[in-house]
Design a protein around this motif. Sequence first.
Motif, PDB file in Angstrom:
ATOM      1  N   ARG A   1       2.602   9.642  -8.868  1.00  0.00           N
ATOM      2  CA  ARG A   1       2.051   8.311  -8.627  1.00  0.00           C
ATOM      3  C   ARG A   1       0.770   8.338  -7.802  1.00  0.00           C
ATOM      4  NH1 ARG A   1       6.528   5.801  -4.311  1.00  0.00           N
ATOM      5  NH2 ARG A   1       4.891   4.692  -3.245  1.00  0.00           N
TER       6      ARG A   1
ATOM      7  N   GLY B   1       8.997  -2.668  -5.833  1.00  0.00           N
ATOM      8  CA  GLY B   1       7.814  -1.821  -6.051  1.00  0.00           C
ATOM      9  C   GLY B   1       6.574  -2.689  -6.233  1.00  0.00           C
TER      10      GLY B   1
ATOM     11  N   MET C   1      18.411   1.910  -2.789  1.00  0.00           N
ATOM     12  CA  MET C   1      17.221   1.781  -3.625  1.00  0.00           C
ATOM     13  C   MET C   1      17.461   2.551  -4.900  1.00  0.00           C
ATOM     14  SD  MET C   1      13.742   1.928  -1.496  1.00  0.00           S
ATOM     15  CE  MET C   1      12.677   1.271  -2.762  1.00  0.00           C
TER      16      MET C   1
ATOM     17  N   ASP D   1       8.504   4.735  -7.371  1.00  0.00           N
ATOM     18  CA  ASP D   1       9.062   6.067  -7.556  1.00  0.00           C
ATOM     19  C   ASP D   1       9.807   6.175  -8.883  1.00  0.00           C
ATOM     20  OD1 ASP D   1       8.339   7.830  -5.457  1.00  0.00           O
ATOM     21  OD2 ASP D   1       9.499   6.595  -4.074  1.00  0.00           O
TER      22      ASP D   1
ATOM     23  N   GLU E   1      15.594   4.329  -7.304  1.00  0.00           N
ATOM     24  CA  GLU E   1      14.247   4.835  -7.567  1.00  0.00           C
ATOM     25  C   GLU E   1      14.267   6.255  -8.120  1.00  0.00           C
ATOM     26  OE1 GLU E   1      11.904   4.712  -3.976  1.00  0.00           O
ATOM     27  OE2 GLU E   1      13.560   5.343  -2.721  1.00  0.00           O
TER      28      GLU E   1
ATOM     29  N   SER F   1      10.292   0.531  -8.089  1.00  0.00           N
ATOM     30  CA  SER F   1       9.659   0.888  -9.365  1.00  0.00           C
ATOM     31  C   SER F   1       8.534   1.920  -9.192  1.00  0.00           C
ATOM     32  CB  SER F   1       9.124  -0.366 -10.049  1.00  0.00           C
ATOM     33  OG  SER F   1       8.355  -1.112  -9.144  1.00  0.00           O
TER      34      SER F   1
HETATM   35  C1  PEP Z   1       9.130   2.377  -4.497  1.00  0.00           C
HETATM   36  O1  PEP Z   1       9.251   3.589  -4.657  1.00  0.00           O
HETATM   37  O2  PEP Z   1       8.972   1.570  -5.440  1.00  0.00           O
HETATM   38  C2  PEP Z   1       9.130   1.792  -3.145  1.00  0.00           C
HETATM   39  C3  PEP Z   1       9.100   0.486  -2.961  1.00  0.00           C
HETATM   40  O3  PEP Z   1       9.119   2.642  -2.089  1.00  0.00           O
HETATM   41  P1  PEP Z   1       7.818   3.414  -1.547  1.00  0.00           P
HETATM   42  O4  PEP Z   1       6.629   2.808  -2.243  1.00  0.00           O
HETATM   43  O5  PEP Z   1       7.824   3.178  -0.091  1.00  0.00           O
HETATM   44  O6  PEP Z   1       8.099   4.819  -1.953  1.00  0.00           O
END
Ligand code: PEP
Length: 767
Positions: free
Chosen positions: A653, A691, A617, A643, A619, A641
């Motif tokens: 966030r 995301g 990932m 993170d 991120e 997206s």
């Molecule tokens: C992200 O960070 O975009 C993601 C898909 O993972 P999570 O929302 O589970 O942190």
Amino acid sequence: MSDGPVLSHRGSLVSESRQLLARVRNVMAGADENQAQFNQISKLIATYMTAEVCSIYICRSDNRLELYATQGLKASAVHNTFLRVGEGIIGDIAASGRPFALADAQAHPNFAYRPETGEEIYSSLMGVPILRGGRVIGVLDVQNRTQRDYIDEEVETLQTVAMVLAELIAGGDNAVQREASALDEESTNPLRIEGILLSEGQGMGRAFLHSPRVNIEKMVANDPTLEHERLQHAFGDMHVALDEMLAEKVLLKSGEPKEVLETYRLIAEDAGWLKRIEEAINTGLTAEAAVQKVQNGIRARMGQTADPYLRERVHDFDDLAHRLVTHLMVENGDALAKRIPDEAILIARSMGPAQLLDYDASKLKGLVLEEGSRTSHVAIVARALGIPVIGRVQDLVSRVNEFDVIIVDANHNQVLIRPDEVARNAFEESIGALEKHRQRYVALIDKSAVTKDGVQVDLSINAGLMIDLAHLKNSNAAGVGLYRTEIPFMVRSKFPRVDEQTHLYKQVLDNANGKPVVFRTLDIGGDKVLPYWEIENEDNPSMGWRAIRVALDRPALLRRQLRAMIRAAAGRELYIMFPMVAEVPEFIQARAFVDIELAREKERGAVTPKQVRVGVMLEVPSLAFQLNALCPLVDFISVGSNDLCQFLFASDRGNPRLADRYDMLSPIVLTFLKSIVTTCDKANVPLSLCGEMAGRPLEAMALIGLGFKRLSMTGSSIGPVKEMVLGMDMSEVQNALRTLFDSPEHSLRDALTLLAKEQGLSVNAGA
Ligand code: PEP
Ligand code: MG
């Protein structure tokens, strides 16, 4: 040293407490007018507790505490002395819902001196909240001239009397209740209250109060032995009922609610809980009142904690206490059964998962809670049942009357209480419009998502619960682009063993029916807390010890998970993705564990997956600067997206104050994403984005314009995004974006909305 004297001292306190309760009950049963009853009770308490002062304060609807009766303070102060909740020690007790016992009250930093009461001569103070239905409705205190340490048993006695007093304040139709009640002229007016979305959807129906404000008629017991027997009986009945429910709900489609219930039944076996109820009966309360008293205590001690796990346990205890009281009352012949309306909106302060399952789900159009979080067990079960839920709705229970019309609009984080005709019509129109949209999306199911100029876009779903996989079939999505493995871990009470994990992942693959599923390894830490995983408090948990960082420091955890994935995918394709990778060496280390586990399985002679693809990932922004080194090592990359943007803008966030501060459609984000697409395309590495932005049509249009050909989103977004893809011209968006990258604007949202309009796209559908 023998504990004989302590026991006998305790024994005499218990019998005094019983006598005091009996006297208080006599006063309450008498024909005196209300004020006279309060005066007599404060005098009785002062006498029995050998205190010079006993005062009763009552909460007014303006959040002030009024001195309502006193023995010992100046009579002229009664009805003339007011303290704000939070002001002074009395205000502190009301604000915290907790008892205070201070040998030298005046030395306390929060002591608020009220000259009109004449209290300057009293040194020590012990006060307890007067609670009703978990809400503070007043404060009861005693004061002594000399400095003295109050003992726990005295605090207990005062709490017991406060419970009985609560009935006098709130019960019946006396004047105090009318004045003190938070229910005022508001109770018939339309209201709109904001909350947070716990489960998507909208619904309208009649309010059904989950915990009918149970009125325990009899608080003081005549015969404690009988109360103990009643408790044992009811406790046994409750256990049988829970066992039966558990056996029945095994039939539930998804495994998770069952797990939740099991955890929950174990709590009922917590001997400490039962013992405390028995002790409360010894102080002279009926079994029902004793359960309520212990519950008040649990709420006071644990309800304030910020720890989400503990807060959830409070709800579980609430649920059990309510269940136990119900069994006691049924045994007593008290009628509790009420008919739930055919279209009901459940209203509750909090609720345990089992309680939700007690209702006929086909009649539930929504649920509104005063508390709750997205990860709470009840929210997980509600999502599995498709019931819209709004949580954290302030003062909900006191603002709703049974059978009021309620609109739950979870998608817009709001609940409408007693909506007027205009609001009802608007709601019905919006439900109608949504239904029309839904039908349009259903018609698109068999179409591939191809843009007008022939670019194929793969739309996949994000999942975490078995029930999410239903969307794979309903929407005909390409696969599961992100399976968040931590979600099944979060609803369990302990780490699942390798065989349990294998079973779970196998079920996921079976349900996916040959479509690819990308399993993301555990992303715990940050906002994802495992109840059984002790993590030290961190100042910045989302930038702390989470995800791959935990996995590399605790390789056994990661290896067990990889082993389970490899076993589950025997003979099939397996996609594994690592979260929160910040630099290439982390990926190399993690990937090595995949090879070790694969070799181990081969050595065992087990069937291994047909093919294993390992990805990452993207991120954490740092990784984007090492893409040239990363690309040759990975089988795929998926941009997280959510993170990525929080770290890019250094903007939490989860903080609602910052929610609108930066825009995903800012030139910064789009330029950054464009550079990632360019590098991955050059290296021929499959790239996707999983995301939340992938599921919003306007954002998805921009992403496709940047060159993303794979998007993964919540199941319900597939329809609206596919409709947009079918209508868009990729090269036009691409060209338009080229002119916008260097814009100094905060956001390109307006420009992109205009572009969408020009293309005839509906980018707000499904919002
Ligand atoms: C992200 O960070 O975009 C993601 C898909 O993972 P999570 O929302 O589970 O942190
Ligand atoms: Mg993430």
